[in-house]
Motif scaffolding. Sequence first.
Motif, PDB file in Angstrom:
ATOM      1  N   PRO A  11       0.807  -1.223   0.000  1.00 54.85           N
ATOM      2  CA  PRO A  11       0.000   0.000   0.000  1.00 54.85           C
ATOM      3  C   PRO A  11       0.844   1.278   0.000  1.00 54.85           C
ATOM      4  O   PRO A  11       1.716   1.461   0.855  1.00 54.85           O
ATOM      5  CB  PRO A  11      -0.826  -0.124   1.290  1.00 54.85           C
ATOM      6  CG  PRO A  11      -0.925  -1.596   1.519  1.00 54.85           C
ATOM      7  CD  PRO A  11       0.391  -2.166   1.065  1.00 54.85           C
ATOM      8  N   GLY A  12       0.565   2.151  -0.959  1.00 49.50           N
ATOM      9  CA  GLY A  12       1.219   3.457  -1.029  1.00 49.50           C
ATOM     10  C   GLY A  12       2.647   3.426  -1.540  1.00 49.50           C
ATOM     11  O   GLY A  12       3.262   4.479  -1.715  1.00 49.50           O
ATOM     12  N   ALA A  13       3.199   2.255  -1.780  1.00 56.76           N
ATOM     13  CA  ALA A  13       4.566   2.156  -2.312  1.00 56.76           C
ATOM     14  C   ALA A  13       4.542   2.521  -3.802  1.00 56.76           C
ATOM     15  O   ALA A  13       3.485   2.828  -4.362  1.00 56.76           O
ATOM     16  CB  ALA A  13       5.111   0.752  -2.095  1.00 56.76           C
ATOM     17  N   CYS A  14       5.702   2.457  -4.449  1.00 54.27           N
ATOM     18  CA  CYS A  14       5.769   2.844  -5.858  1.00 54.27           C
ATOM     19  C   CYS A  14       4.879   1.973  -6.748  1.00 54.27           C
ATOM     20  O   CYS A  14       4.532   2.379  -7.868  1.00 54.27           O
ATOM     21  CB  CYS A  14       7.218   2.822  -6.336  1.00 54.27           C
ATOM     22  SG  CYS A  14       8.081   1.302  -5.954  1.00 54.27           S
ATOM     23  N   SER A  15       4.481   0.797  -6.237  1.00 56.97           N
ATOM     24  CA  SER A  15       3.560  -0.068  -6.980  1.00 56.97           C
ATOM     25  C   SER A  15       2.203   0.599  -7.186  1.00 56.97           C
ATOM     26  O   SER A  15       1.429   0.182  -8.059  1.00 56.97           O
ATOM     27  CB  SER A  15       3.398  -1.401  -6.250  1.00 56.97           C
ATOM     28  OG  SER A  15       3.219  -1.204  -4.857  1.00 56.97           O
ATOM     29  N   LEU A  16       1.904   1.635  -6.386  1.00 55.90           N
ATOM     30  CA  LEU A  16       0.639   2.363  -6.577  1.00 55.90           C
ATOM     31  C   LEU A  16       0.560   2.935  -7.995  1.00 55.90           C
ATOM     32  O   LEU A  16      -0.514   2.994  -8.593  1.00 55.90           O
ATOM     33  CB  LEU A  16       0.532   3.490  -5.527  1.00 55.90           C
ATOM     34  CG  LEU A  16      -0.673   4.426  -5.648  1.00 55.90           C
ATOM     35  CD1 LEU A  16      -2.001   3.678  -5.482  1.00 55.90           C
ATOM     36  CD2 LEU A  16      -0.581   5.558  -4.614  1.00 55.90           C
ATOM     37  N   ALA A  17       1.700   3.332  -8.548  1.00 51.28           N
ATOM     38  CA  ALA A  17       1.698   3.900  -9.900  1.00 51.28           C
ATOM     39  C   ALA A  17       1.253   2.858 -10.938  1.00 51.28           C
ATOM     40  O   ALA A  17       0.516   3.174 -11.880  1.00 51.28           O
ATOM     41  CB  ALA A  17       3.079   4.447 -10.239  1.00 51.28           C
ATOM     42  N   LEU A 112      13.838  10.150  -2.483  1.00 52.93           N
ATOM     43  CA  LEU A 112      12.763  10.331  -1.490  1.00 52.93           C
ATOM     44  C   LEU A 112      12.559   9.049  -0.692  1.00 52.93           C
ATOM     45  O   LEU A 112      12.373   9.072   0.525  1.00 52.93           O
ATOM     46  CB  LEU A 112      11.445  10.675  -2.198  1.00 52.93           C
ATOM     47  CG  LEU A 112      11.014  12.130  -2.245  1.00 52.93           C
ATOM     48  CD1 LEU A 112       9.665  12.248  -2.931  1.00 52.93           C
ATOM     49  CD2 LEU A 112      10.946  12.753  -0.849  1.00 52.93           C
ATOM     50  N   GLY A 113      12.588   7.927  -1.391  1.00 49.85           N
ATOM     51  CA  GLY A 113      12.412   6.626  -0.726  1.00 49.85           C
ATOM     52  C   GLY A 113      13.474   6.397   0.333  1.00 49.85           C
ATOM     53  O   GLY A 113      13.205   5.815   1.393  1.00 49.85           O
ATOM     54  N   ALA A 114      14.686   6.888   0.059  1.00 49.42           N
ATOM     55  CA  ALA A 114      15.789   6.678   1.008  1.00 49.42           C
ATOM     56  C   ALA A 114      15.536   7.405   2.326  1.00 49.42           C
ATOM     57  O   ALA A 114      16.068   7.020   3.375  1.00 49.42           O
ATOM     58  CB  ALA A 114      17.104   7.156   0.392  1.00 49.42           C
ATOM     59  N   LEU A 115      14.698   8.443   2.304  1.00 49.84           N
ATOM     60  CA  LEU A 115      14.429   9.193   3.534  1.00 49.84           C
ATOM     61  C   LEU A 115      13.599   8.381   4.534  1.00 49.84           C
ATOM     62  O   LEU A 115      13.586   8.689   5.727  1.00 49.84           O
ATOM     63  CB  LEU A 115      13.721  10.523   3.214  1.00 49.84           C
ATOM     64  CG  LEU A 115      14.547  11.532   2.396  1.00 49.84           C
ATOM     65  CD1 LEU A 115      13.737  12.789   2.130  1.00 49.84           C
ATOM     66  CD2 LEU A 115      15.844  11.883   3.122  1.00 49.84           C
ATOM     67  N   PHE A 169       5.111  12.162   4.412  1.00 52.18           N
ATOM     68  CA  PHE A 169       5.517  11.160   5.421  1.00 52.18           C
ATOM     69  C   PHE A 169       6.988  11.303   5.819  1.00 52.18           C
ATOM     70  O   PHE A 169       7.397  10.825   6.864  1.00 52.18           O
ATOM     71  CB  PHE A 169       5.267   9.732   4.907  1.00 52.18           C
ATOM     72  CG  PHE A 169       3.818   9.487   4.582  1.00 52.18           C
ATOM     73  CD1 PHE A 169       2.866   9.421   5.599  1.00 52.18           C
ATOM     74  CD2 PHE A 169       3.399   9.345   3.269  1.00 52.18           C
ATOM     75  CE1 PHE A 169       1.526   9.223   5.310  1.00 52.18           C
ATOM     76  CE2 PHE A 169       2.054   9.141   2.968  1.00 52.18           C
ATOM     77  CZ  PHE A 169       1.118   9.088   3.987  1.00 52.18           C
ATOM     78  N   VAL A 170       7.757  11.920   4.943  1.00 57.73           N
ATOM     79  CA  VAL A 170       9.192  12.058   5.257  1.00 57.73           C
ATOM     80  C   VAL A 170       9.554  13.506   5.577  1.00 57.73           C
ATOM     81  O   VAL A 170      10.739  13.866   5.647  1.00 57.73           O
ATOM     82  CB  VAL A 170      10.087  11.489   4.122  1.00 57.73           C
ATOM     83  CG1 VAL A 170       9.915   9.984   4.006  1.00 57.73           C
ATOM     84  CG2 VAL A 170       9.811  12.159   2.793  1.00 57.73           C
ATOM     85  N   GLY A 171       8.518  14.346   5.769  1.00 66.40           N
ATOM     86  CA  GLY A 171       8.741  15.715   6.224  1.00 66.40           C
ATOM     87  C   GLY A 171       9.424  16.610   5.204  1.00 66.40           C
ATOM     88  O   GLY A 171      10.239  17.450   5.575  1.00 66.40           O
ATOM     89  N   VAL A 172       9.092  16.428   3.922  1.00 67.91           N
ATOM     90  CA  VAL A 172       9.635  17.325   2.900  1.00 67.91           C
ATOM     91  C   VAL A 172       8.497  18.238   2.428  1.00 67.91           C
ATOM     92  O   VAL A 172       7.476  17.755   1.927  1.00 67.91           O
ATOM     93  CB  VAL A 172      10.231  16.532   1.706  1.00 67.91           C
ATOM     94  CG1 VAL A 172      10.679  17.473   0.603  1.00 67.91           C
ATOM     95  CG2 VAL A 172      11.395  15.663   2.167  1.00 67.91           C
TER      96      VAL A 172
END
Length: 204
Positions: A11-17, A112-115, A169-172
């Motif tokens: 859920p919500g991962a890059c697979s959402l695309a 972004l994922g790395a954050l 979610f990562v505060g950007v």
Amino acid sequence: MNAPLKLYFSPGACSLASHIALLEAGLEFTTEKVDLAAKKTEAGTDFNTINPKGYVPALAIGDDILTEGTAVMQFIADKVPTKNLAPAAGSVERYRLQEWLGFINSEVHKPLGALFGKPSEEVRNSTVERVLKRVAYIDGKLAGRDFLLGDAFTVVDGYLFTVLGWTKFVGVDISAYPNVGAFLGRVAGRPAVQAALKAEGLLS
Ligand SMILES: N[C@@H](CCC(=O)N[C@@H](CS)C(=O)NCC(=O)O)C(=O)O
């Protein structure tokens, strides 16, 4: 007969695309959720036996498995050319789509994922700076256009929507980029996008 399609997702991962692309395309498919930490699918299968890379998205096409979101999204788009989710193969516009897919994959998705991995403050600051530079570039490109390729939605728009959704979610903070903000609202308003978010349990 067409081989059955099954999307392995988190859920919500890059697979959402890819999920958005499948719904935009109007294709028949099933899904199976993956616990990425445990590398187990919802049915209890070791996910590494499905995708030895251990990550989503993975699209089962009958007995075959296609991985890498940038390939999965183009496969889906090409299944239903009438939906115009990707420009025709071989056209300059198709390479423009691939240019965007590659840019978002390496310059936005991965940093972004790395954050999520809680890097040191120094690494975090330089990563945020780099991502915001990319977002500023995208904001400039979106001036006067609805979607990355122009007037029409293509699979890369669902991808950008997905990865920029992680910023909260990562505060950007990306609120300083009005064209990006308008774009995200436009993509969120699409019925297929709402359906994908609902199917992944991301809407309250
Ligand atoms: N190169 C892959 C990367 C996919 C990726 O980063 N997937 C993440 C979720 S967004 C994942 O499954 N991570 C779990 C892991 O790598 O163990 C692609 O672009 O499709």
